[in-house]
Design an enzyme around this catalytic site. Structure first.
Site, PDB file in Angstrom:
ATOM      1  CG  HIS A 156      -0.351  -0.350  -2.097  1.00 28.54           C
ATOM      2  ND1 HIS A 156       0.609  -0.656  -1.164  1.00 28.54           N
ATOM      3  CD2 HIS A 156      -0.515   1.001  -2.008  1.00 28.54           C
ATOM      4  CE1 HIS A 156       0.992   0.445  -0.541  1.00 28.54           C
ATOM      5  NE2 HIS A 156       0.331   1.470  -1.034  1.00 28.54           N
ATOM      6  CE1 TYR A 164      -6.401   3.682   0.706  1.00 24.13           C
ATOM      7  CE2 TYR A 164      -6.336   1.663   1.972  1.00 24.13           C
ATOM      8  CZ  TYR A 164      -5.721   2.811   1.529  1.00 24.13           C
ATOM      9  OH  TYR A 164      -4.432   3.074   1.911  1.00 24.13           O
TER      10      TYR A 164
HETATM   11  C1  HEM Z   1      -5.000   9.921   1.407  1.00 29.31           C
HETATM   12  C2  HEM Z   1      -4.020   9.099   1.357  1.00 29.31           C
HETATM   13  C3  HEM Z   1      -4.043   7.760   0.651  1.00 29.31           C
HETATM   14  C4  HEM Z   1      -4.722   7.378  -0.477  1.00 29.31           C
HETATM   15  C5  HEM Z   1      -5.656   8.215  -1.335  1.00 29.31           C
HETATM   16  C6  HEM Z   1      -4.398   5.992  -0.714  1.00 29.31           C
HETATM   17  C7  HEM Z   1      -4.896   5.247  -1.765  1.00 29.31           C
HETATM   18  C8  HEM Z   1      -4.850   3.877  -1.866  1.00 29.31           C
HETATM   19  C9  HEM Z   1      -5.637   3.067  -2.757  1.00 29.31           C
HETATM   20  C10 HEM Z   1      -6.632   3.596  -3.768  1.00 29.31           C
HETATM   21  C11 HEM Z   1      -5.340   1.756  -2.514  1.00 29.31           C
HETATM   22  C12 HEM Z   1      -5.978   0.537  -3.174  1.00 29.31           C
HETATM   23  C13 HEM Z   1      -7.187   0.102  -2.328  1.00 29.31           C
HETATM   24  C14 HEM Z   1      -7.947  -1.111  -2.850  1.00 29.31           C
HETATM   25  O1  HEM Z   1      -8.423  -1.118  -4.007  1.00 29.31           O
HETATM   26  O2  HEM Z   1      -8.132  -2.082  -2.070  1.00 29.31           O
HETATM   27  C15 HEM Z   1      -4.338   1.751  -1.480  1.00 29.31           C
HETATM   28  C16 HEM Z   1      -3.758   0.625  -0.950  1.00 29.31           C
HETATM   29  C17 HEM Z   1      -2.894   0.648   0.125  1.00 29.31           C
HETATM   30  N1  HEM Z   1      -2.476   1.747   0.858  1.00 29.31           N
HETATM   31 FE1  HEM Z   1      -3.000   3.628   0.563  1.00 29.31          FE
HETATM   32  N2  HEM Z   1      -3.559   5.548   0.258  1.00 29.31           N
HETATM   33  C18 HEM Z   1      -3.323   6.598   1.119  1.00 29.31           C
HETATM   34  C19 HEM Z   1      -2.544   6.590   2.245  1.00 29.31           C
HETATM   35  C20 HEM Z   1      -1.925   5.488   2.758  1.00 29.31           C
HETATM   36  C21 HEM Z   1      -1.169   5.478   3.991  1.00 29.31           C
HETATM   37  C22 HEM Z   1      -0.953   6.652   4.949  1.00 29.31           C
HETATM   38  C23 HEM Z   1      -0.727   4.232   4.144  1.00 29.31           C
HETATM   39  C24 HEM Z   1       0.085   3.840   5.337  1.00 29.31           C
HETATM   40  C25 HEM Z   1       0.590   2.858   5.722  1.00 29.31           C
HETATM   41  C26 HEM Z   1      -1.220   3.423   3.020  1.00 29.31           C
HETATM   42  C27 HEM Z   1      -1.005   2.079   2.815  1.00 29.31           C
HETATM   43  C28 HEM Z   1      -1.638   1.306   1.853  1.00 29.31           C
HETATM   44  C29 HEM Z   1      -1.486  -0.118   1.763  1.00 29.31           C
HETATM   45  C30 HEM Z   1      -0.669  -1.002   2.670  1.00 29.31           C
HETATM   46  C31 HEM Z   1      -2.269  -0.536   0.669  1.00 29.31           C
HETATM   47  C32 HEM Z   1      -2.425  -1.946   0.120  1.00 29.31           C
HETATM   48  C33 HEM Z   1      -3.598  -2.646   0.716  1.00 29.31           C
HETATM   49  C34 HEM Z   1      -3.785  -3.989   0.067  1.00 29.31           C
HETATM   50  O3  HEM Z   1      -2.797  -4.737  -0.119  1.00 29.31           O
HETATM   51  O4  HEM Z   1      -4.940  -4.297  -0.229  1.00 29.31           O
HETATM   52  N3  HEM Z   1      -1.931   4.230   2.199  1.00 29.31           N
HETATM   53  N4  HEM Z   1      -4.063   3.050  -1.094  1.00 29.31           N
END
Ligand code: HEM
Ligand code: HEM
Ligand code: HEM
Lengths: 383, 179
Positions: A73, A343
């Site tokens: 993201h 995260y």
């Molecule tokens: C094990 C499963 C998952 C992994 C490894 C993962 C991994 C990541 C990572 C690495 C980021 C960036 C975080 C940062 O640097 O702030 C991210 C952002 C995000 N993830 Fe996931 N994610 C997973 C599951 C999910 C699920 C189930 C959702 C459900 C809604 C989700 C929604 C988001 C959203 C909305 C962001 C953006 C947050 C922002 O704008 O700062 N993720 N994810």
């Protein structure tokens, strides 16, 4: 000690005395045991174990390293506003945000890919991340996506899925056979991907609705715990994006449309909580709950200010889904702890890196005039 | 000839904190390498770490009121210096590691939740670079604490098994002092 010794003789290790050697040996064994247990606990002896660092390494292998940006993201824009609670949530959760009244919110819209310079038309999932900041210092953070189900049930499956969708070095494209094998081994993922494809994405951020996908538990003042999922449902009417736009248009057309939309009037979303019944899976984000589950609308989110990522705003927040106030608790969904862990690594890496301006910039002239802009320093403590 | 013992309250603090710190080192190193256990371990890590910070302050005050017994008179100078220096280092790290933990969470603008709605106020303004720096410092200092602890354990066991000079018993014995 009976032996007659000159003072200090017992501290002399040379010439070695058999009893001293045995003592040193025992000491060495204890030390090796403690150090070994420490190394084992830290995962240093199990190179095959899926840890949060290895997870983020795979994001980097897939997307490249873009210093200062989120590992997933990565392309996004900051928004602020407020959440007006109608009080209906208090019977389910004692969290302060659900008491009637208004709390400041700092959010971020993004597209679900780890490449910060990707043209919008090559992206699919859109996301909204929110930090609710009621008075008193407690905070509720949530990161939510505009898809009906998550493609995987476990973090290990996510890791495998990323491996299966990696470009084959020979062809430069993902190998369909590997994806087939993944889906065969994970029928729940095949099912979830079917649900995701069945419903077209909306034309933009503004008219998309965003789902928690993971289940949580609301705990009320009486200590009663209820399984829940939540949705931020757009007040702007859903318009299907069909057919999918192709290149080349404005590479930031999704974000530019969002900024233009916010210039006209504040964006609104209804926060709707879905209540799970006994037997509804709380540990499987690939499975939506049946459509007839009770839904409670607990308030309205209004977003009235948009700004580019910068120091101290949404850029520097980790929207860790387990930053929860008292009254909201994790479920047994295995994705939750894994997300929190991964995260944190993504956040720690990017926090220490040199920052490059985001692809998404908000022109000065487009600051909304409808309402006084709410800046992070107005809405929260210390930001 | 047996060295005198530490006062009972000092021994209580020592062993209570030894167990807590050792647990914290293992919880810390374990949680950053576990997807499944990360969240619950971190929710123990914060309050336990803050409890250590409070106890080390109590312990330092107690040390002024109840000074430690002297080391054996015949202990060579270099061992005395090593003993005093390593104890000083342990005290410094027992303060620094949890303080840096608190400071880094402040700089990252996380709520510093202890339990339920109980949380600590931030002690630094939000700053991503401070956070990154302090986060590395927390790791380096915690590993240094583990290293000094290992040396301390080695010394304690060497006193017990090799030197047999009563220093180990000065902290370890639970029996009532002989008249
Ligand atoms: C094990 C499963 C998952 C992994 C490894 C993962 C991994 C990541 C990572 C690495 C980021 C960036 C975080 C940062 O640097 O702030 C991210 C952002 C995000 N993830 Fe996931 N994610 C997973 C599951 C999910 C699920 C189930 C959702 C459900 C809604 C989700 C929604 C988001 C959203 C909305 C962001 C953006 C947050 C922002 O704008 O700062 N993720 N994810
Ligand atoms: C589990 C194994 C441990 C053993 C066998 C042990 C043993 C001892 C002994 C025998 C002494 C007395 C030394 C003297 O006469 O001055 C001592 C003192 C001390 N120990 Fe430990 N210890 C252990 C763990 C720890 C841990 C984990 C810490 C904290 C990091 C610690 C911190 C200290 C300090 C600071 C002193 C000096 C007390 C003072 O002078 O105020 N020990 N220990
Ligand atoms: C004596 C006290 C403490 C010890 C021995 C300790 C030890 C550790 C260790 C060994 C790690 C893993 C470092 C790594 O491998 O990168 C760690 C991480 C961490 N500690 Fe502590 N710690 C202490 C106190 C605290 C306190 C008081 C807090 C906060 C209030 C805290 C918050 C954290 C956090 C947030 C992490 C990293 C989590 C992540 O990066 O995802 N620690 N600690």
């Amino acid at each position: 000690m009976n032996e007659q010794q000159p003072p200090g003789a017992r501290y002399r290790l040379w010439p070695p005395h058999p009893r001293a050697l045995a003592g040193l040996g025992a000491t060495g064994l204890v030390l090796a045991g403690v150090a070994g247990a420490f190394a084992y606990t830290g995962g240093f002896l199990s190179p095959g174990k899926l840890t949060q660092s290895r997870f983020i390494d795979r994001f980097q292998a897939l997307n490249g390293v873009h210093p200062g940006f989120r590992r997933n993201h990565a392309k996004g824009v900051c928004v602020t506003g407020s959440f007006a609670s109608n009080g209906a949530g208090t019977r389910l959760s004692r969290a302060a945000v659900f008491a009637p009244g208004s709390v400041p919110v700092i959010g971020r819209f993004a597209v679900g890919i780890g490449k910060p310079f990707m043209p919008d038309n090559e992206t699919e999932v859109r996301s909204l991340a929110l930090s609710f900041r009621p008075a008193g210092g407690e905070e509720w953070r949530t990161g939510i996506n505009d898809i009906p189900a998550f493609p995987v049930r476990t973090p290990e499956a996510f890791y495998e899925l990323m491996g299966a969708s990696a470009a084959d070095p020979a062809t430069g494209k993902p190998d369909p056979a590997r994806m087939q094998a993944f889906l065969a081994a994970h029928p729940e993922s095949a099912h979830a991907l079917g649900l995701i494809r069945a419903r077209p994405f909306s034309t933009g951020f503004a008219n998309a609705s965003y789902n928690s996908l993971d289940a949580f538990r609301f705990v009320n003042a009486g200590g009663i715990s209820t399984p829940v999922r939540w949705t931020l449902a757009a007040v702007d009417p859903y318009v299907a994006q069909t057919p999918a736009p192709d290149a080349p248009r404005d590479p930031n057309y999704l974000f530019d449309a969002l900024i233009a939309r916010m210039q006209q009037a504040p964006l609104q979303y209804r926060l709707v909580v879905t209540i799970g019944r006994p037997g509804d899976p709380t540990n499987d984000a690939t499975q939506p709950w049946p459509a007839d589950r009770e839904r409670v609308e607990v308030g309205t989110l209004t977003l009235d200010h948009v700004e580019a990522e910068g120091p101290g705003n949404c850029r520097d927040i980790n929207y860790d889904p387990l930053v929860l106030p008292d009254g909201i608790a994790p479920s047994d969904d295995p994705l939750l702890s894994a997300r929190s862990a991964a995260y944190s690594v993504s956040f720690t890496r990017r926090a220490g890196e040199e920052k490059t301006p985001s692809q998404v910039q908000v022109p000065e002239t487009q600051t909304p005039s409808a309402q006084a802009p709410v800046t992070p320093s107005d809405t929260g403590k210390g930001s | 000839m047996t060295a005198q013992r530490f006062p009972a309250f000092s021994r209580l603090l020592h062993w209570l904190m030894a167990a807590m710190i050792l647990a914290m080192l293992f919880i810390g190193i374990g949680m950053v390498a576990s997807l499944a256990d990360y969240h619950w371990l971190l929710s123990i890590h914060r309050p336990l770490g803050v409890a250590i910070l409070v106890l080390v302050a109590v312990r330092l005050v107690n040390r002024q009121i109840n000074p430690p017994p002297p080391l054996p008179a015949d202990m060579p100078a270099h061992l005395r210096i090593a003993a005093h220096a390593s104890h000083g280092l342990l005290y410094a790290l027992m303060f620094a590691v949890p303080l840096v933990g608190w400071a880094m969470l402040s700089a990252a603008r996380y709520p510093i939740v202890l339990y339920g709605a109980w949380q600590l106020p931030p002690i630094l303004p939000q700053n991503d670079m401070f956070y990154a720096w302090l986060r590395s410092a927390h790791t380096v200092l915690a590993l240094a604490l583990f290293a000094v602890f290992l040396a301390h354990l080695a010394a304690a066991l060497t006193h017990a098994f090799v030197f047999r000079d009563g220093v180990f018993q000065s902290m370890a014995s639970v029996r009532r002092a002989k008249a």
